[in-house]
Design a protein around this motif. Structure first.
Motif, mmCIF file in Angstrom:
data_model
loop_
_atom_site.group_PDB
_atom_site.id
_atom_site.type_symbol
_atom_site.label_atom_id
_atom_site.label_comp_id
_atom_site.label_asym_id
_atom_site.label_seq_id
_atom_site.Cartn_x
_atom_site.Cartn_y
_atom_site.Cartn_z
ATOM 1 N N GLY A 258 1.070 3.134 -3.193
ATOM 2 C CA GLY A 258 -0.271 3.717 -3.182
ATOM 3 C C GLY A 258 -0.752 4.021 -4.589
ATOM 4 N N HIS A 259 0.102 4.628 -5.370
ATOM 5 C CA HIS A 259 -0.277 4.944 -6.746
ATOM 6 C C HIS A 259 -0.494 3.687 -7.572
ATOM 7 C CE1 HIS A 259 1.355 9.325 -6.623
ATOM 8 N NE2 HIS A 259 0.138 9.224 -6.130
ATOM 9 N N ASN A 260 0.323 2.663 -7.359
ATOM 10 C CA ASN A 260 0.120 1.396 -8.082
ATOM 11 C C ASN A 260 -1.237 0.786 -7.764
ATOM 12 O OD1 ASN A 260 2.544 1.468 -9.456
ATOM 13 N ND2 ASN A 260 3.629 0.233 -7.946
ATOM 14 N N ALA A 261 -1.730 1.036 -6.553
ATOM 15 C CA ALA A 261 -3.041 0.524 -6.148
ATOM 16 C C ALA A 261 -4.169 1.486 -6.532
ATOM 17 C CB ALA A 261 -3.062 0.273 -4.633
ATOM 18 N N GLY A 262 -3.822 2.590 -7.170
ATOM 19 C CA GLY A 262 -4.835 3.563 -7.601
ATOM 20 C C GLY A 262 -5.277 4.515 -6.514
ATOM 21 N N ILE A 263 -4.511 4.595 -5.431
ATOM 22 C CA ILE A 263 -4.862 5.428 -4.282
ATOM 23 C C ILE A 263 -4.081 6.736 -4.336
ATOM 24 C CG2 ILE A 263 -4.849 5.565 -1.756
ATOM 25 C CD1 ILE A 263 -4.724 2.513 -1.716
ATOM 26 N N ARG A 264 -4.742 7.830 -3.976
ATOM 27 C CA ARG A 264 -4.020 9.091 -3.797
ATOM 28 C C ARG A 264 -3.053 8.907 -2.641
ATOM 29 N NH1 ARG A 264 -7.726 13.830 -2.641
ATOM 30 N NH2 ARG A 264 -8.114 12.387 -0.986
ATOM 31 N N LYS B 246 5.898 9.813 -12.892
ATOM 32 C CA LYS B 246 4.744 10.406 -12.215
ATOM 33 C C LYS B 246 4.264 9.553 -11.039
ATOM 34 C CE LYS B 246 0.301 12.541 -13.212
ATOM 35 N NZ LYS B 246 0.475 13.666 -12.353
ATOM 36 N N THR B 247 4.398 8.251 -11.148
ATOM 37 C CA THR B 247 3.937 7.369 -10.075
ATOM 38 C C THR B 247 4.701 7.596 -8.765
ATOM 39 O OG1 THR B 247 3.329 5.091 -9.586
ATOM 40 C CG2 THR B 247 5.447 5.417 -10.626
ATOM 41 N N PHE B 248 5.892 8.203 -8.865
ATOM 42 C CA PHE B 248 6.686 8.483 -7.664
ATOM 43 C C PHE B 248 6.346 9.831 -7.035
ATOM 44 C CE2 PHE B 248 9.559 5.678 -10.154
ATOM 45 C CZ PHE B 248 9.590 4.617 -9.260
ATOM 46 N N TYR B 249 5.621 10.679 -7.741
ATOM 47 C CA TYR B 249 5.300 12.003 -7.223
ATOM 48 C C TYR B 249 4.048 11.953 -6.360
ATOM 49 C CZ TYR B 249 8.627 13.758 -10.654
ATOM 50 O OH TYR B 249 9.752 13.990 -11.393
ATOM 51 N N ASN C 196 -4.566 -3.191 -1.195
ATOM 52 C CA ASN C 196 -5.869 -3.778 -1.543
ATOM 53 C C ASN C 196 -6.513 -4.468 -0.346
ATOM 54 O OD1 ASN C 196 -5.706 -2.856 -4.175
ATOM 55 N ND2 ASN C 196 -4.834 -4.754 -4.955
ATOM 56 N N LYS C 197 -5.714 -5.163 0.467
ATOM 57 C CA LYS C 197 -6.249 -5.791 1.683
ATOM 58 C C LYS C 197 -6.789 -4.729 2.635
ATOM 59 C CE LYS C 197 -3.328 -9.914 1.876
ATOM 60 N NZ LYS C 197 -2.243 -10.576 2.629
ATOM 61 N N ALA C 198 -6.062 -3.619 2.742
ATOM 62 C CA ALA C 198 -6.505 -2.532 3.628
ATOM 63 C C ALA C 198 -7.857 -1.990 3.175
ATOM 64 C CB ALA C 198 -5.466 -1.417 3.657
ATOM 65 N N MET C 199 -7.990 -1.757 1.875
ATOM 66 C CA MET C 199 -9.270 -1.244 1.372
ATOM 67 C C MET C 199 -10.383 -2.260 1.575
ATOM 68 S SD MET C 199 -8.326 1.004 -2.022
ATOM 69 C CE MET C 199 -7.225 -0.191 -2.789
ATOM 70 N N ALA C 200 -10.093 -3.530 1.367
ATOM 71 C CA ALA C 200 -11.112 -4.569 1.562
ATOM 72 C C ALA C 200 -11.569 -4.597 3.019
ATOM 73 C CB ALA C 200 -10.573 -5.927 1.133
ATOM 74 N N LYS C 201 -10.629 -4.509 3.951
ATOM 75 C CA LYS C 201 -10.979 -4.514 5.378
ATOM 76 C C LYS C 201 -11.787 -3.283 5.777
ATOM 77 C CE LYS C 201 -7.426 -7.406 7.468
ATOM 78 N NZ LYS C 201 -6.453 -7.477 8.579
ATOM 79 N N MET C 202 -11.470 -2.140 5.152
ATOM 80 C CA MET C 202 -12.190 -0.904 5.483
ATOM 81 C C MET C 202 -13.504 -0.780 4.718
ATOM 82 S SD MET C 202 -9.237 2.050 5.791
ATOM 83 C CE MET C 202 -8.736 1.925 4.075
ATOM 84 N N GLY C 203 -13.660 -1.564 3.655
ATOM 85 C CA GLY C 203 -14.851 -1.450 2.822
ATOM 86 C C GLY C 203 -14.821 -0.217 1.944
ATOM 87 N N THR C 204 -13.616 0.189 1.527
ATOM 88 C CA THR C 204 -13.476 1.364 0.665
ATOM 89 C C THR C 204 -12.894 0.944 -0.685
ATOM 90 O OG1 THR C 204 -11.246 1.884 1.486
ATOM 91 C CG2 THR C 204 -13.114 2.905 2.638
ATOM 92 N N PRO D 99 -10.350 2.657 -4.177
ATOM 93 C CA PRO D 99 -9.289 3.648 -4.388
ATOM 94 C C PRO D 99 -9.780 5.092 -4.449
ATOM 95 C CG PRO D 99 -8.900 1.756 -5.790
ATOM 96 C CD PRO D 99 -10.262 1.560 -5.158
ATOM 97 N N LYS D 100 -10.952 5.319 -4.982
ATOM 98 C CA LYS D 100 -11.476 6.681 -5.112
ATOM 99 C C LYS D 100 -11.752 7.327 -3.752
ATOM 100 C CE LYS D 100 -15.164 9.346 -7.237
ATOM 101 N NZ LYS D 100 -16.398 9.324 -8.000
ATOM 102 N N HIS D 101 -12.059 6.519 -2.751
ATOM 103 C CA HIS D 101 -12.429 7.032 -1.435
ATOM 104 C C HIS D 101 -11.393 6.726 -0.355
ATOM 105 C CE1 HIS D 101 -16.206 6.627 -3.723
ATOM 106 N NE2 HIS D 101 -16.386 7.835 -3.214
ATOM 107 N N THR D 102 -10.165 6.424 -0.790
ATOM 108 C CA THR D 102 -9.098 6.046 0.124
ATOM 109 C C THR D 102 -7.878 6.919 -0.126
ATOM 110 O OG1 THR D 102 -9.900 3.758 0.047
ATOM 111 C CG2 THR D 102 -7.692 4.099 0.928
ATOM 112 N N LEU D 103 -7.126 7.185 0.932
ATOM 113 C CA LEU D 103 -5.912 7.992 0.849
ATOM 114 C C LEU D 103 -4.813 7.288 1.629
ATOM 115 C CD1 LEU D 103 -4.847 10.896 -0.007
ATOM 116 C CD2 LEU D 103 -5.344 11.531 2.346
ATOM 117 N N PHE D 104 -3.610 7.268 1.069
ATOM 118 C CA PHE D 104 -2.460 6.705 1.779
ATOM 119 C C PHE D 104 -1.563 7.834 2.252
ATOM 120 C CE2 PHE D 104 1.617 4.946 2.619
ATOM 121 C CZ PHE D 104 1.311 3.762 3.253
ATOM 122 N N ILE D 105 -1.040 7.692 3.477
ATOM 123 C CA ILE D 105 -0.187 8.705 4.078
ATOM 124 C C ILE D 105 1.097 8.035 4.535
ATOM 125 C CG2 ILE D 105 0.010 10.407 5.940
ATOM 126 C CD1 ILE D 105 -3.155 10.442 5.867
ATOM 127 N N GLY D 106 2.233 8.460 3.960
ATOM 128 C CA GLY D 106 3.504 7.840 4.309
ATOM 129 C C GLY D 106 4.691 8.742 4.031
#
Length: 166
Positions: free
Chosen positions: A125-131, A3-6, A98-106, A108-115
């Protein structure tokens, strides 16, 4: 087990995503891969990418570029689209996310990864708890890329069998 790959969502292009809807739903930080997600591999930011980031920033969302490439590739692109970046991120390890979220001040619940890659972008992204949103790669212009994306083929096939579209 896999599931983590989907991906949470599958789209043909970054440029068709509804960022206004994402904002209304609470997304405040967007983390992007660059190559084959925003532009063809190795390309500079084009006018579409520059306008996309301006639109996203106008909505009030923060953005970050997270890439396994070196700074020489990432920095000029980031300057063109006016965003911060993390280079040599080591995706799929969670540290870059995690560094990206720290820099943005967000968070996992309010962050999305696009790749565009399942085994780095989506998995990380899923390992970091990000959609995570999977983008169909823009160009498969080398044998190496064709092989690399070909390895992800069974996961895309399983998604299609589940009725999801890639």
């Amino acid at each position: 087990m896999f599931k983590t790959f989907y991906p949470d969502e599958y789209v043909a292009s970054t440029y068709v995503l509804d960022f206004e809807k994402m904002y209304r739903e609470g997304c405040r930080g967007l983390v992007f891969d660059i190559d084959n997600t925003l532009v063809p591999h190795g390309a500079a930011a084009d006018e579409a990418a520059i306008q996309l980031f301006a639109r996203i920033h106008h909505l009030g969302m923060k953005t970050m570029l997270v890439s396994n490439n070196g700074e020489a590739r990432i920095k000029p692109f980031a300057q063109q689209v006016q965003t911060d970046y993390i280079y040599k991120a080591g995706k799929p390890k969670v540290e870059g996310y995690n560094k990206a979220m720290a820099k943005m001040g967000t968070d996992p619940k309010h962050t999305l990864f696009i790749g565009d890659q399942i085994f780095t972008d989506i998995w990380g992204g899923h390992n970091a708890g990000i959609r995570a949103v999977y983008i169909r790669p823009i160009a498969l212009n080398t044998l190496f890329r064709k092989i690399r994306y070909g390895i992800e083929g069974p996961f895309r096939l399983l998604c299609r069998m589940r009725g999801e579209r890639l």
